[in-house]
Design an enzyme around this catalytic site. Structure first.
Site, PDB file in Angstrom:
ATOM      1  N   ASP A 127       0.814  -1.226   0.000  1.00  0.00           N
ATOM      2  CA  ASP A 127       0.000   0.000   0.000  1.00  0.00           C
ATOM      3  C   ASP A 127       0.847   1.276   0.000  1.00  0.00           C
ATOM      4  O   ASP A 127       0.366   2.342  -0.382  1.00  0.00           O
ATOM      5  CB  ASP A 127      -0.941   0.019   1.215  1.00  0.00           C
ATOM      6  CG  ASP A 127      -1.870  -1.180   1.254  1.00  0.00           C
ATOM      7  OD1 ASP A 127      -2.119  -1.758   0.172  1.00  0.00           O
ATOM      8  OD2 ASP A 127      -2.327  -1.543   2.347  1.00  0.00           O
ATOM      9  N   ARG A 162     -12.279   0.212 -26.780  1.00  0.00           N
ATOM     10  CA  ARG A 162     -12.949   0.031 -25.498  1.00  0.00           C
ATOM     11  C   ARG A 162     -12.350   0.921 -24.415  1.00  0.00           C
ATOM     12  O   ARG A 162     -11.252   1.444 -24.556  1.00  0.00           O
ATOM     13  CB  ARG A 162     -12.834  -1.422 -25.046  1.00  0.00           C
ATOM     14  CG  ARG A 162     -13.916  -2.259 -25.655  1.00  0.00           C
ATOM     15  CD  ARG A 162     -13.909  -3.631 -25.055  1.00  0.00           C
ATOM     16  NE  ARG A 162     -14.812  -4.490 -25.822  1.00  0.00           N
ATOM     17  CZ  ARG A 162     -14.771  -5.795 -25.792  1.00  0.00           C
ATOM     18  NH1 ARG A 162     -13.871  -6.425 -25.072  1.00  0.00           N
ATOM     19  NH2 ARG A 162     -15.638  -6.493 -26.497  1.00  0.00           N
ATOM     20  N   MET A 169      -5.299  -2.102  -5.766  1.00  0.00           N
ATOM     21  CA  MET A 169      -5.298  -2.159  -4.289  1.00  0.00           C
ATOM     22  C   MET A 169      -4.680  -0.912  -3.676  1.00  0.00           C
ATOM     23  O   MET A 169      -4.310   0.030  -4.374  1.00  0.00           O
ATOM     24  CB  MET A 169      -4.548  -3.398  -3.831  1.00  0.00           C
ATOM     25  CG  MET A 169      -5.398  -4.639  -3.797  1.00  0.00           C
ATOM     26  SD  MET A 169      -4.503  -5.988  -3.006  1.00  0.00           S
ATOM     27  CE  MET A 169      -5.835  -7.125  -2.721  1.00  0.00           C
ATOM     28  N   GLY A 185      -0.126   5.306 -18.387  1.00  0.00           N
ATOM     29  CA  GLY A 185      -0.738   6.246 -19.331  1.00  0.00           C
ATOM     30  C   GLY A 185      -2.250   6.329 -19.204  1.00  0.00           C
ATOM     31  O   GLY A 185      -2.960   6.506 -20.213  1.00  0.00           O
ATOM     32  N   GLU A 187      -5.991   7.595 -18.758  1.00  0.00           N
ATOM     33  CA  GLU A 187      -6.674   8.845 -19.152  1.00  0.00           C
ATOM     34  C   GLU A 187      -7.213   9.556 -17.915  1.00  0.00           C
ATOM     35  O   GLU A 187      -7.217  10.777 -17.845  1.00  0.00           O
ATOM     36  CB  GLU A 187      -7.806   8.548 -20.132  1.00  0.00           C
ATOM     37  CG  GLU A 187      -7.365   8.450 -21.593  1.00  0.00           C
ATOM     38  CD  GLU A 187      -6.345   7.353 -21.872  1.00  0.00           C
ATOM     39  OE1 GLU A 187      -6.478   6.250 -21.307  1.00  0.00           O
ATOM     40  OE2 GLU A 187      -5.403   7.607 -22.640  1.00  0.00           O
TER      41      GLU A 187
HETATM   42  O1  F6P Z   1      -2.576  -4.124   2.909  1.00  0.00           O
HETATM   43  C1  F6P Z   1      -2.455  -4.875   1.731  1.00  0.00           C
HETATM   44  C2  F6P Z   1      -3.805  -5.127   1.125  1.00  0.00           C
HETATM   45  O2  F6P Z   1      -3.624  -5.936  -0.022  1.00  0.00           O
HETATM   46  C3  F6P Z   1      -4.626  -3.888   0.786  1.00  0.00           C
HETATM   47  O3  F6P Z   1      -4.189  -3.277  -0.403  1.00  0.00           O
HETATM   48  C4  F6P Z   1      -6.008  -4.459   0.710  1.00  0.00           C
HETATM   49  O4  F6P Z   1      -6.978  -3.474   1.003  1.00  0.00           O
HETATM   50  C5  F6P Z   1      -5.999  -5.511   1.782  1.00  0.00           C
HETATM   51  O5  F6P Z   1      -4.629  -5.836   2.027  1.00  0.00           O
HETATM   52  C6  F6P Z   1      -6.736  -6.767   1.423  1.00  0.00           C
HETATM   53  O6  F6P Z   1      -6.760  -7.580   2.546  1.00  0.00           O
HETATM   54  P1  F6P Z   1      -7.155  -9.127   2.519  1.00  0.00           P
HETATM   55  O7  F6P Z   1      -5.983  -9.855   1.902  1.00  0.00           O
HETATM   56  O8  F6P Z   1      -7.328  -9.451   3.955  1.00  0.00           O
HETATM   57  O9  F6P Z   1      -8.368  -9.244   1.674  1.00  0.00           O
END
Ligand code: F6P
Ligand code: ADP
Length: 322
Positions: A127, A162, A169, A185, A187
């Site tokens: 993240d 398309r 995530m 890239g 949009e």
């Molecule tokens: O913190 C990493 C992460 O992949 C986030 O990007 C995502 O919101 C969360 O964990 C998903 O968690 P889980 O694997 O418990 O669904």
């Protein structure tokens, strides 16, 4: 210090294994024993410990995920859970702990440190939402995985005129969306830090069409909950936009796979530094990658602090998509 423990917690990230390896080999080189804690803080509560040596961490640097396994452990947020963990650390004569993980895990590590346990953290989450690290372990790999997906989606987008809405995530942080959007890239990019209504996205799609664009990629951060679906519905209903929309959620593919060279290198540097500092009696820090160096930041400046997104990249989104 005679014996330390290492654990991986929260969402797994490519490069965690390389960090475990770096911690283990650094400690052993200084004559300090290493205990691997399985399943993050859950293993600390259950005393799920395994001894680690240089051979136990062999053949791991190139492998994604974490061989110590990881977990979300709500029990560790409670006083009782933390007390049980403390008792186990005492029973097994463990003098310090290294916590490899993201925002939540480092909050847990901070709690342990406030209880008097020598703890250092290693910044590891796809993240990239941890204050005290420009880039966390796993971000580069996840970014390249998402980029590969977007490049592949663009093939069909251009062949079929398309529009692809791609959700990436990042929990409530827009870092992955911003960086993969600019690198791919896109949009339009939508993230919690610079959210756009579905109507505004439709307006921008119309403008892109007027400028002669024959296909489009819209990247949406998962932190804008349901926004990808709303944008899809708005574009599907808006025949005037002239594109046939499709929605793709990349999901956990972004957490998988072999770590990139960059992630292996920062994992090695951060893991080694976190261990060196712990053995030298410097603890209560997150070790992150700051200005190209493995750098400690006190937990008081990390947990509860929000890391800003790179402003220059946000400013470039519109210009780069004309
Ligand atoms: O913190 C990493 C992460 O992949 C986030 O990007 C995502 O919101 C969360 O964990 C998903 O968690 P889980 O694997 O418990 O669904
Ligand atoms: P990440 O570390 O990837 O951000 P989470 O937010 O799920 O993942 O946190 C991982 C674990 O860290 C939690 O399941 C819990 O065990 C521990 N943790 C999170 N927040 C706290 C807290 N406030 N106090 C103690 N432990 C916490």
């Amino acid at each position: 210090m005679k014996r330390i423990a290492v654990l991986t917690s929260g969402g797994d990230a490519p490069g965690m294994n390389a960090a475990i390896r770096a911690v283990t080999r650094t400690a052993i080189s200084s004559g300090v024993d290493v205990i691997g804690v399985r399943r993050g803080f859950a293993g600390l509560i259950d005393a799920d410990f395994i001894p680690l040596g240089p051979r136990q961490v062999a053949g791991k640097i190139e492998v994604g995920g974490t061989f110590l396994e990881s977990a979300r452990c709500p029990e560790f947020k409670t006083e009782e859970g933390q007390k049980t963990a403390l008792r186990n650390l005492e029973t097994y004569v463990i003098d310090g702990v290294i916590v490899i993980g993201g925002n939540g895990s480092q909050t847990g590590a901070h709690a342990l440190s406030k209880l008097g346990i020598p703890v250092n953290g290693v910044a590891s989450t796809i993240d990239n939402d941890l204050a005290g690290s420009d880039s966390c372990i796993g971000v580069d790999t996840a970014l390249n995985t998402a980029l590969d997906a977007i490049d592949k989606l663009r093939t069909t987008a251009s062949s079929h005129h398309r529009l692809f809405i791609v959700e990436v995530m990042g929990r409530d942080c827009g870092y992955l969306a911003l960086t993969v959007g600019v690198a791919g890239g896109a949009e339009v990019i939508v993230a919690p830090e610079f959210d756009l209504s579905p109507d505004e996205v439709v307006r921008r799609v119309h403008k892109a069409r007027e400028r002669g664009k024959m296909h489009a990629i819209i990247v949406v951060a998962e932190g804008c909950v349901n926004r990808a679906q709303e944008i899809y519905a708005a574009l599907k209903a808006d025949i005037g936009a002239g594109f046939d929309p499709r929605l793709t959620i990349i999901g956990h593919v972004q957490r998988g796979g072999a770590p990139t060279a960059f992630d292996r290198l920062i994992a090695t540097r951060l893991g080694a530094r976190a261990c060196e500092l712990l053995l030298a009696g410097e603890h209560g820090n997150l070790i992150g990658f700051v200005n190209g160096k493995a750098t400690p930041t006190p937990y008081s400046e990390v947990t509860g602090h929000k890391k800003p997104l790179p402003e220059d990249l946000i400013k470039l989104i519109e210009t780069m998509s004309i």
